[in-house]
Design a protein around this motif. Structure first.
Motif, PDB file in Angstrom:
ATOM      1  N   LYS A   1      56.327  71.704   6.503  1.00 11.32           N
ATOM      2  CA  LYS A   1      56.268  71.816   5.048  1.00 11.32           C
ATOM      3  C   LYS A   1      55.236  72.852   4.575  1.00 11.32           C
ATOM      4  O   LYS A   1      55.287  73.307   3.435  1.00 11.32           O
ATOM      5  CB  LYS A   1      55.968  70.462   4.411  1.00 11.32           C
TER       6      LYS A   1
ATOM      7  N   ASP B   1      62.599  55.226   5.490  1.00 11.15           N
ATOM      8  CA  ASP B   1      62.404  56.651   5.239  1.00 11.15           C
ATOM      9  C   ASP B   1      61.656  56.842   3.928  1.00 11.15           C
ATOM     10  O   ASP B   1      62.054  56.309   2.899  1.00 11.15           O
ATOM     11  CB  ASP B   1      63.789  57.328   5.165  1.00 11.15           C
TER      12      ASP B   1
ATOM     13  N   SER C   1      61.539  59.564   2.381  1.00 12.67           N
ATOM     14  CA  SER C   1      62.388  60.455   1.585  1.00 12.67           C
ATOM     15  C   SER C   1      63.374  59.654   0.750  1.00 12.67           C
ATOM     16  O   SER C   1      63.990  58.708   1.230  1.00 12.67           O
ATOM     17  CB  SER C   1      63.170  61.370   2.538  1.00 12.67           C
TER      18      SER C   1
ATOM     19  N   ASN D   1      66.604  59.542  -0.109  1.00  8.71           N
ATOM     20  CA  ASN D   1      67.844  60.181   0.331  1.00  8.71           C
ATOM     21  C   ASN D   1      68.970  59.948  -0.663  1.00  8.71           C
ATOM     22  O   ASN D   1      68.988  58.956  -1.372  1.00  8.71           O
ATOM     23  CB  ASN D   1      68.231  59.635   1.701  1.00  8.71           C
TER      24      ASN D   1
ATOM     25  N   GLN E   1      69.001  63.700  -5.375  1.00 10.48           N
ATOM     26  CA  GLN E   1      67.592  63.688  -5.824  1.00 10.48           C
ATOM     27  C   GLN E   1      67.433  64.314  -7.196  1.00 10.48           C
ATOM     28  O   GLN E   1      66.555  63.920  -7.956  1.00 10.48           O
ATOM     29  CB  GLN E   1      66.688  64.408  -4.811  1.00 10.48           C
TER      30      GLN E   1
ATOM     31  N   HIS F   1      65.250  68.405   4.129  1.00 12.83           N
ATOM     32  CA  HIS F   1      63.959  68.051   3.523  1.00 12.83           C
ATOM     33  C   HIS F   1      64.070  68.242   2.024  1.00 12.83           C
ATOM     34  O   HIS F   1      64.402  69.338   1.572  1.00 12.83           O
ATOM     35  CB  HIS F   1      62.835  68.949   4.056  1.00 12.83           C
TER      36      HIS F   1
ATOM     37  N   TRP G   1      59.196  62.333  -1.835  1.00 12.29           N
ATOM     38  CA  TRP G   1      58.717  61.566  -0.685  1.00 12.29           C
ATOM     39  C   TRP G   1      57.841  60.459  -1.236  1.00 12.29           C
ATOM     40  O   TRP G   1      56.641  60.618  -1.340  1.00 12.29           O
ATOM     41  CB  TRP G   1      57.886  62.461   0.242  1.00 12.29           C
TER      42      TRP G   1
ATOM     43  N   VAL H   1      69.954  65.221  -0.743  1.00 11.42           N
ATOM     44  CA  VAL H   1      69.037  65.252   0.402  1.00 11.42           C
ATOM     45  C   VAL H   1      69.426  64.195   1.425  1.00 11.42           C
ATOM     46  O   VAL H   1      69.750  63.058   1.062  1.00 11.42           O
ATOM     47  CB  VAL H   1      67.593  64.983  -0.072  1.00 11.42           C
TER      48      VAL H   1
ATOM     49  N   HIS I   1      67.513  62.993   4.942  1.00 17.17           N
ATOM     50  CA  HIS I   1      66.453  63.204   5.928  1.00 17.17           C
ATOM     51  C   HIS I   1      66.760  62.420   7.203  1.00 17.17           C
ATOM     52  O   HIS I   1      67.568  62.833   8.037  1.00 17.17           O
ATOM     53  CB  HIS I   1      65.102  62.818   5.290  1.00 17.17           C
TER      54      HIS I   1
END
Lengths: 255, 255, 255, 255, 255, 255
Positions: free
Chosen positions: E207, F23, F25, F27, F30, F67, F71, F97, F99
């Protein structure tokens, strides 16, 4: 004025950083680039599609609100969040938010605005939340009959034809008054312990009725929206002083 | 009937244990000895000094309420807690509480009571809270104009001369209805996602106005107390069936 | 004296507020109304049915104990809690509790009482718990043979014919002594690090044997109850000074 | 036998993995390489300098104990931990630990050992800890007078000339018996609710006295060490069966 | 010198206690007895089988490393932990660890070592972690071209023939430089906000590329091992001053 | 195709909901409105200013990345977040997204892509994370010399002229291979325990060197970006099948 400069001025006056640990709201700049020339600023109680669109229509570069969009983080910019954020971005309107710092501020704040209405003196902080306070407390120069307090509040606050609700369990005349605007009945015990005759707030909650009844405290419920228009209008007055064009967007919820 | 037997019957019917992890309220017997002969039972929405004293006056051995005294534990039996618990103990009145289990029960519950008023069919659980639900959802046999829904609710619910508040952002006629009594606007998103035309609940919150407006959902606010009298009256009917003397204590809060 | 006045005096002397974050016990007034005239006060180590009934029998308005009823909140006033709280309420006996503040107090406390027995000098705080301490440490004017220490403790502490247990792994003569009454072997390491010859406490735990053996520290186990009668008797002496009638309820557990 | 094979056999029999979430002790192999030939195994209640040195003196390749060295992680291999781990490493003695799995096992366990002493029948699990249990419960073929129970326990358990302590608040004859060895008075309420006449455990705690008194339950306190020698001796018997040389290290603590 | 004395000297210089709440590493003595005579000390970046064996081969009484064995507690002394701890114990080598205190130290630390290489002036703390910092920041006397910075770092740091990686998004000449050795890209935002031209660290993370690109910051990735050899060598120099025999174990990882 | 339909198809195939608890993220969709007509879709590894602008330039209605931007929640839409979200909103590009669901998918995923490169057979899930896995494991039809594995990976993965790094501590020929793309060295222990000869991942971490060395495991470090281009390209192939216009944005980070 550069957006960063304006944000910095508001953050300083409102002590934004001091509320970081006690407020779920991400206070300060919530949406916008690091820098942007700001000429025109709109003010509203809530950040919502209605107020964002009004701000865009009036050509504002920045919208300043009491209730914002990020309460503990925005999980996704979708659904309702997209519908509110997209018109900000597309119309180059930034969003500045001040929640508890603006409830609490002893001169600019929402509680201070109510206290001014009633001419309360000997003001002090009220409404503990961690190391900060979210309201104000003061004394009327002379005790005021409960009905007169209600009438004063109704004259200034009411927007939808609904009167101010009173849980009339305290003394006949009100002298010592605690104020936490919005949803403030959680501070009912603090009001009792501090010796207040009455608590003025916005929204009620079911449990407040018996708590007030048993404690012999009068509670005035003036409406969440209606008790929280003072703070953003104080910020508008500051922006006026700083030479910016300003506009107030009145979008009452009746709640 | 022995108190332990009565407690056990209610706990079984209401699935009290299943709500242990999702409800802050300590549901089941909250105040009382392990065993006591129960002949007379009083029912009320709230456990408070007013209702406890009424129960004692009417000679009840047990008071059954929707809102109790222990929400995550009683730190001290002092102040308000002492004032509520002492008359229970001194008058030999036990206290049985059922909060979310009673909101949720598909036949006995508060939401079911509202659904019955409107004659909703095809009922299913609504209002997710962890693995449980706290409300009901159903369809009107024929779409009902919004005003007719309001009038029906007002006719049955209102206690203080305050009408039912409507956030009238949905379709003109209401067919698919979600119900979470008390303070239920947190399930507004679930109502929208499930395709409901309207959400009926008790108390509002400021943020509900814009959320309903943007989602095109109609919200009826019938009052926290007024929407939650059904469950305890269902429990009263059960006690009647079981041969106990019963009495209902109406102590509306107007909230 | 008004109950609120008495509570306030004890809280001030014992620094009750300072222990709020480190003690699971809800110290201060645990059961009782805001105000009540107090003429007669009973004192005991434990708040239990036995001591509550004794206090009521002796006509006390208040019972003061070291171990109370609320450790992190009372989930329900049922079963054992009902059996202890009901006779307090029915007989108008309030309950004041001081747990760690009373263990720790350098003059009034339990550890101080043990230190007085042995004539320890150069006292200092011992037994870290967050920012507070729960015990005392001091030096004997002359080193004392282990057996003499044991005999002194047995002479003063024993109630059930059970001698004081000694884990005799330290030097033959004891000079530097750490004291944490009740269940204090968790501070064994602190005793070793501070250079103490011996730790005096009440209850043992299995793991203390090898820890003391390996560290070469002598541990005296005088009994939980027996080491904790000093504090409440100090509070009794204060009440005597303040002109109240007092009585001590001895209800040894032998543990 | 390879160490990994022996560890695997014990872990399977004791269901070590099932206790991973409820036991602070890191059960299974606590100190040792992945592989080592094991011919001789020593058994003891506690892993401490005394027992580790005895195991090394007797030429053991492995020491099996009920109480180990890692309770939620070893922060540093210094001080007491170094003094216990170093002789293990230097003398090539591995350490296998089984705490709650060994308390609980219905045939091999510590509680089962006590139940065998008293000839209890109709055994079932007792002592809830999350989804597991840590004790046993059963019925005597005929009710046994309390004194006879005490005498039986003293005959088998006592090591230091200290008798078994009895909190004699239950019926004169004991029939239904709950057992949690070591420090088990936290399950006193479960014993009462399950209808047991008595609870047998090792260590007492101050609060147990009044709880037993008020509930009318007899509690036998046999000593923490003394009630927990059964499990490791069962594991020794298994190792004997598997053809290994074994030795038992008796190191009573008197606690 | 006694081990305890040496540990105490290092802990004082490095302010070990101040980092207790922010560092997962158990800094200070990690393996060893309370006392031991230390004549010879080995130094390495990592505590691993390779470096422990090298320390034993060179006859060290103590190994000092930047990365140790206990990060939040050692659950079991088995597998990899046994393979690293056993040779320490068997060869009487103690282990002293300093992680973040050694990254951060303004004279002895890893970041300070990098800053010295580049001759940075006006040094200040950089890299906030709770109330502490883990890096350094300073200004080059004259702006240095990016390539010159890279060449300087490669000349001093590279061990495996892999050049220093540069994310070259900042100005052509570097003047204001932030340094966090090891894995430091989490402080990229702080570097940007502080006005730095470049951040020097060890390992990258995916990142970081886009964050650096969008912020216009140059990032130098010199390798985790390669940027963290300075601190332990500073500690070696101190030990030399104190009259101890010392040796440095170079065991580069190329990471 | 409507955006909601496309999102639903991807979520189903990737089992997005099953990864919600493991996760960080967010998902799925987004950024974007509930509905939008999608004709053209861009695919990239990272959502960043560079890739968002490329997607807008190519006229995409949707950008799909591995990515994303959220997050654990977006605190504010300011700074870097504004710079990435604003061009999405202004150009009507939604963001989808995936991840961990995309790392893990046994056919579409990143680890599967690496496994395909090496022709691994007998595939199974690898890389435990709570109840899910994030990688793959399989066997080469014939053992492959380490150098050949490296050469194969370099031929397919390298973008910046930096070779694949090898920690060459395992057997000379590799047969049993575990794969976790991106930052996967935390699963090194699982690889060893499962009997793998090698672990293939993207980024290294300092501690992996000694862990691999001591365990005798070969680790290939192919680069975070380079090992994670497979998944989004699989999603592109799906979109092609569904009749959408697609484009791949290659923006290697070299990390």
């Amino acid at each position: 004025m550069d957006l960063a400069e304006l944000v910095s001025r508001y953050d300083d006056r409102l002590r934004t950083d001091d509320f970081a640990d006690v407020d779920a709201s991400a206070n300060g700049l919530q949406v916008g680039p690091d820098h942007r020339e700001v000429e025109s600023v709109a003010f509203a109680v809530d950040a919502a599609e209605q107020t964002v669109e009004a701000a865009a229509d009036r050509g504002a570069d920045l919208l300043v609100t009491h209730h914002g969009l990020s309460w503990g983080g925005i999980e996704r910019v979708t659904g309702r969040q997209y519908d509110r954020i997209a018109p900000l971005v597309e119309n180059d309107v930034a969003l500045y938010v001040s929640h508890l710092p603006l409830d609490a501020h002893p001169q600019l704040g929402n509680a201070a605005g109510i206290a001014d209405l009633l001419g309360l003196e000997d003001r002090e902080s009220f409404g503990e939340l961690g190391p900060e306070h979210v309201g104000q407390r003061g004394r009327a120069p002379d005790p005021i009959p409960t009905d007169r307090v209600r009438e004063t509040l109704e004259a200034e606050l009411d927007h939808f034809g609904q009167g101010v609700r009173v849980l009339d369990f305290g003394p006949e005349r009100i002298e010592d008054v605690a104020v936490v605007t919005g949803s403030g009945v959680d501070w009912l015990d603090e009001a009792v312990e501090s010796g207040a005759d009455a608590l003025i707030t916005g929204e009620g909650k079911q449990k407040a009725y018996h708590e007030a009844r048993e404690a012999g405290l009068t509670v005035f419920l003036g409406g969440h929206y209606a008790t929280e228009t003072f703070g953003v209008q104080s910020l508008q007055a500051l922006a006026d002083e700083w030479g910016l064009e300003t506009t107030y967007i009145d979008a009452p919820t009746g709640l």
